[in-house]
Design an enzyme around this catalytic site. Structure first.
Site, short mmCIF file in Angstrom:
data_model
loop_
_atom_site.label_atom_id
_atom_site.label_comp_id
_atom_site.label_asym_id
_atom_site.label_seq_id
_atom_site.Cartn_x
_atom_site.Cartn_y
_atom_site.Cartn_z
N ASP A 53 7.25 -112.96 -51.78
CA ASP A 53 8.03 -114.01 -52.44
C ASP A 53 8.52 -114.94 -51.34
O ASP A 53 9.37 -114.57 -50.53
CB ASP A 53 9.18 -113.38 -53.23
CG ASP A 53 9.97 -114.42 -54.03
OD1 ASP A 53 10.02 -115.58 -53.61
OD2 ASP A 53 10.55 -114.03 -55.06
N ARG A 96 -3.67 -123.89 -72.79
CA ARG A 96 -3.24 -122.67 -72.11
C ARG A 96 -4.14 -122.35 -70.92
O ARG A 96 -3.79 -121.56 -70.06
CB ARG A 96 -3.16 -121.50 -73.10
CG ARG A 96 -2.34 -120.36 -72.62
CD ARG A 96 -1.70 -119.46 -73.70
NE ARG A 96 -2.28 -119.50 -75.02
CZ ARG A 96 -3.40 -118.91 -75.41
NH1 ARG A 96 -4.08 -118.17 -74.55
NH2 ARG A 96 -3.83 -119.02 -76.66
N TYR A 107 15.66 -110.28 -54.90
CA TYR A 107 16.02 -111.07 -56.09
C TYR A 107 16.24 -110.14 -57.28
O TYR A 107 15.40 -109.28 -57.58
CB TYR A 107 14.91 -112.08 -56.39
CG TYR A 107 15.22 -112.85 -57.64
CD1 TYR A 107 16.35 -113.66 -57.70
CD2 TYR A 107 14.44 -112.72 -58.78
CE1 TYR A 107 16.67 -114.34 -58.87
CE2 TYR A 107 14.75 -113.41 -59.94
CZ TYR A 107 15.87 -114.20 -59.98
OH TYR A 107 16.19 -114.86 -61.14
N LYS A 156 13.31 -123.70 -57.20
CA LYS A 156 14.23 -123.83 -56.08
C LYS A 156 13.79 -124.99 -55.16
O LYS A 156 13.79 -126.11 -55.58
CB LYS A 156 14.33 -122.49 -55.36
CG LYS A 156 14.50 -121.28 -56.32
CD LYS A 156 15.82 -121.25 -57.03
CE LYS A 156 15.91 -120.19 -58.13
NZ LYS A 156 15.54 -118.83 -57.77
C1 LIG Z 1 15.14 -117.66 -58.47
C2 LIG Z 1 14.22 -116.69 -57.84
C3 LIG Z 1 13.18 -116.10 -58.57
C4 LIG Z 1 13.01 -116.33 -60.05
O1 LIG Z 1 12.65 -117.64 -60.33
P1 LIG Z 1 12.93 -118.40 -61.72
O2 LIG Z 1 12.30 -119.72 -61.50
O3 LIG Z 1 14.43 -118.44 -61.88
O4 LIG Z 1 12.32 -117.62 -62.82
C5 LIG Z 1 12.32 -115.25 -57.90
N1 LIG Z 1 12.48 -114.99 -56.58
C6 LIG Z 1 13.47 -115.53 -55.85
C7 LIG Z 1 13.61 -115.20 -54.41
C8 LIG Z 1 14.38 -116.41 -56.45
O5 LIG Z 1 15.38 -116.93 -55.73
#
Ligand SMILES: *Cc1c(COP(=O)(O)O)cnc(C)c1O
Length: 366
Positions: free
Chosen positions: A174, A52, A103, A199
């Site tokens: 983000d 961890r 998001y 992504k």
């Molecule tokens: C998909 C997404 C998230 C969340 O990510 P996960 O890997 O699905 O938990 C956060 N911010 C943005 C802009 C996203 O497109």
């Protein structure tokens, strides 16, 4: 690799860094690829005692992503694990400034914090720099996403991050949609960068993973220590296999993104002239295009159901093109129009993508 020192990462371009970093030191017989280390524990008296706390496969991915963003990265189990770790920097009962639409997992997180009395939430139009700045007085945290998901609004990151820093407000960006190849928020004054590595960074729709990155400064290192402690104690740790797959995907980020962005720009141009499309949102960067179509929500659903090549599925950032009517998601903010389709443009041939999408738009408009 023969005589002379190896090039320092800072001297290499991002495209070279994402190929070259996160590998073991060169030595005769050493493996060329990153190690996939599957272990929950380690022999005592080393730097890391338990799974961890750290893993060599995480470290390889962290080295590469950290260098691309110009900071120190920590990998977590998903983008939302990274989002949650960053929100844990907000003091209990503190004030957070957030985009009015971003998001949906972030929007739901702040709504829950607000409902439980954990935070005061100020929602702003992130494209309105004066409004963002005005909301910062007395705040603790500024949460930014740029371009936003799925409205593709763009914040003036240097201006709003500077305004936040001047008021002692922590800023988090983000950077999932832009990736560090198109935008490096730490360089323009952000304190923390968050990624859904699910992504573009991993890029093949086969893993869930998140990353947080902090600046290589004393203040950045203090934040990193808090984020690392959060990861250790909340336990939202990444599987080594996922980290390994993400690093493998990252090796081609520049190639994938270049093609996807070129496809997106061309499709945005053509969509603007299509009779079944009432609005195209495309910020001029990235590979997500959002469109509004005739026929309201049912019209948009018909388009999503009518494509043959484009995959009707949520998510984005993979090699394959996906589309989805975002308001089918229960947490999606009401600011997002019912008839909005988010297109995640992949790396296929643009003529094939256009033919399929145009045919689906025509069938749906019927
Ligand atoms: C998909 C997404 C998230 C969340 O990510 P996960 O890997 O699905 O938990 C956060 N911010 C943005 C802009 C996203 O497109």
């Amino acid at each position: 690799m023969t005589d002379g020192p190896s090039p320092r990462p800072d001297d290499l371009s991002p495209a070279t860094r994402l190929v070259a970093l996160g590998r073991e030191p060169a030595a005769p017989g050493a493996q060329v690829g990153a190690p996939l280390v599957l272990t929950s524990t380690y022999h005592a008296d080393g730097e890391v005692a338990y799974g961890r706390g750290g893993n060599p496969t995480w470290s390889a991915l962290e080295e590469a992503v950290g260098s691309l963003e110009g900071g120190d990265a920590l990998v977590l189990a998903s983008g939302m694990a990274a989002v949650s770790a960053a929100f844990a920097l907000l003091p209990h009962g503190g004030t957070v400034v957030v985009p009015s639409a971003a998001y949906n997992g972030v929007m739901a997180t702040v709504a829950d914090l607000e409902a439980s009395g954990g935070a005061t939430v100020r929602r702003v139009d992130v494209a309105d720099t004066a409004a963002v700045t005005a909301a910062l007085d007395g705040a603790d945290l500024l949460w930014l996403e740029s371009p936003t998901n799925p409205l593709l609004e763009v914040a003036d990151l240097p201006a709003v991050c500077a305004a936040a820093r001047a008021r002692g407000v922590l800023s988090v960006v983000d950077n999932t949609f832009a990736t560090p190849l198109l935008q490096r928020p730490l360089e323009v004054g952000a304190d923390v960068v968050v990624h859904s590595a699910t992504k573009y960074l991993a890029g093949h729709s086969d893993v869930l993973l998140g990353v947080v990155v902090t600046a290589p400064t004393a203040a950045g290192r203090a934040l990193r220590a808090r984020l690392q402690r959060h990861r250790l104690l909340h336990g939202g740790v990444a599987g080594p296999m996922e980290a390994w797959l993400a690093l493998r995907g990252l090796r081609t980020l520049h190639l994938r993104l270049e093609r996807a962005c070129a496809n997106a720009a061309e499709l945005a141009r053509r969509l603007a002239g299509h009779g079944a499309v009432t609005r195209v949102r495309y910020p001029g960067l990235g590979a997500v295009v959002s469109i509004e179509v005739v026929g309201g929500a049912p019209g948009a659903e018909r388009v999503a159901a009518a494509t043959r090549l484009w995959v009707h599925a949520t998510s984005l950032g993979g090699v394959e093109s996906l589309l989805e009517r975002r308001r089918r998601q229960p947490n999606e903010p009401a600011e997002v129009p019912e008839e909005l389709l988010r297109l995640s443009v992949g790396v296929e041939d643009v003529e094939d993508l256009w033919a399929d999408l145009a045919a689906a738009l025509e069938r749906a408009a019927g």
